[in-house]
Design an enzyme around this catalytic site. Structure first.
Site, mmCIF file in Angstrom:
data_model
loop_
_atom_site.group_PDB
_atom_site.id
_atom_site.type_symbol
_atom_site.label_atom_id
_atom_site.label_comp_id
_atom_site.label_asym_id
_atom_site.label_seq_id
_atom_site.Cartn_x
_atom_site.Cartn_y
_atom_site.Cartn_z
ATOM 1 N N CYS A 114 -37.430 -45.857 -25.764
ATOM 2 C CA CYS A 114 -37.126 -45.339 -24.425
ATOM 3 C C CYS A 114 -38.407 -44.946 -23.671
ATOM 4 C CB CYS A 114 -36.185 -44.142 -24.539
ATOM 5 S SG CYS A 114 -36.631 -42.981 -25.855
ATOM 6 N N HIS A 164 -36.472 -37.263 -21.279
ATOM 7 C CA HIS A 164 -37.903 -36.983 -21.429
ATOM 8 C C HIS A 164 -38.485 -36.807 -20.019
ATOM 9 C CE1 HIS A 164 -37.440 -38.694 -25.436
ATOM 10 N NE2 HIS A 164 -37.139 -39.876 -24.946
#
Ligand code: NAD
Length: 345
Positions: free
Chosen positions: A141, A221
């Site tokens: 990711c 994130h």
């Protein structure tokens, strides 16, 4: 019609399976899952998913639960053209021989080492490098989000050097074993972190250094970037480029987007499946330019960002479709956006 099997039905596998089901040129033949739990029950009753056990020994548990089971991994592999391995990081490496012996093509995930496949893949960057290959690895990711952004910046302005701090979610929402926690953890404690070298498997030669800290949150994130561009530019030019870049959206604090909690919330408000955000989410407010230096923040929904890439990777290895055509199909089917998704301040 590309016949697809998915191995593993966790965070990534369940999403890939649903995304495959929504493609008009793909058929989800089945999913390999060890445990006949509530997720299996929902997938069978609401989505008609056909499950397969990893091996003969796994069939019994399904029969005892009274859930339909259609055979084993070996049976599934005989029915598919492409298998998407979404088993826990490191396990896919061990599965490769099985895929190789049956002749299917396979896509692995970012938790596997780069040498599991011939190509590490991000659709916008190197779709063509994956064409016709046997094994492709969709990167993690974080790497996917950074590759999309830095590749676009490099193409448009040149990237002389990128300095990236990643603030990483500590666990996915369902990973109770990893919590509760109350700390910020340099992870890994050494600098650079592994993300930079992983990024270079997709964008070779990129001059990047990465540092990562794990934070006690489960959704998204945040990346903080300082990028020395190849030439001087303006904030407006950077925002203009980002506004037209596929799979990158711009948000602002003025429209109420203040934290990663809003990434999750936007997914819910948009009515996305599982509240998924497939796009890089860049704070327009953060974009600032000083000479050749560019600074910005972006958020990445770790559970979702690699899903479009998996769909494009399937087309890259199994069809003659161009990168643009594949991404058009993927983005239309998943509702992937680009540009400013809310009124500019
Ligand atoms: P997960 O633990 O949520 O799911 C993996 C699933 O595989 C589990 O449900 C497990 O039961 C199943 N499994 C284990 N052995 C199996 C076998 N032999 N056959 C079939 N299924 C088996 O893991 P995940 O988060 O979905 O991660 C999968 C891969 O995707 C990893 O490589 C990871 O690094 C990568 N990835 C994860 C994320 C994320 O944020 N979760 C993001 C990008 C990439």
């Amino acid at each position: 019609m590309i016949r697809v099997g998915v191995v593993g039905y966790g965070t990534i596998g369940s999403r890939v399976a649903d995304a495959v089901r929504s493609q008009s040129d793909m058929k989800l033949v089945g999913v390999v899952k060890p445990t006949p739990d509530y997720r299996a029950e929902i997938a069978v009753s609401l989505r008609g998913v056909r499950f397969f056990a990893p091996s003969e020994g796994g069939l019994r548990a399904w029969r005892e639960r009274g859930l339909p089971i259609h055979g084993t991994l070996d049976d599934l592999l005989r029915e598919v053209d492409v298998v998407v391995d979404t088993t826990p990081g490191g396990k896919g490496r061990g599965m490769r021989d099985t895929y190789e012996s049956t002749g299917v093509k396979a896509i692995f995930q970012g938790g596997e080492p780069p040498d599991v496949a011939e190509v590490s893949f991000v659709a916008q960057v190197n779709y063509d490098a994956a064409r016709g290959r046997r094994f492709v690895r969709v990167v993690s990711c974080n790497t996917t989000g950074l590759a999309r952004l830095l590749y676009a910046l490099d193409r448009e302005f040149g990237v002389e050097r990128a300095i990236v701090t990643l603030v990483r979610r500590a666990a996915d929402p369902k990973e109770v074993k990893k919590g509760p926690i109350d700390a910020l953890v340099p992870d890994p404690p050494r600098i650079p972190s592994h993300h930079g070298p992983d990024l270079q498997t997709v964008v070779p030669g990129l001059n990047v250094i990465t540092m990562a800290v794990k934070a006690p949150t489960t959704h998204s994130h945040v990346h903080s970037l300082a990028v020395k561009l190849g030439r001087e530019t303006s904030r407006e030019d950077v925002l203009g480029m980002l506004s037209s870049e596929r799979r990158i959206v711009l948000v602002s604090a003025a429209s109420g987007f203040r934290s990663t909690a809003d990434v999750l919330d936007i997914g819910r408000e948009l009515g996305r499946p599982r509240a998924d955000i497939y796009e890089n989410v860049v704070w327009a407010d953060s974009v600032s330019v000083n000479g050749r230096w560019l600074y910005l923040f972006q958020a990445i929904h770790q559970e979702a960002i690699v899903i479009p890439e998996n769909i494009d990777a399937i087309r890259a290895i199994a069809t003659d479709l161009s990168a643009e055509r594949s991404m058009d199909l993927t983005d239309a089917s998943l509702g992937v956006k680009s540009g400013r998704i809310f009124r500019p301040p």
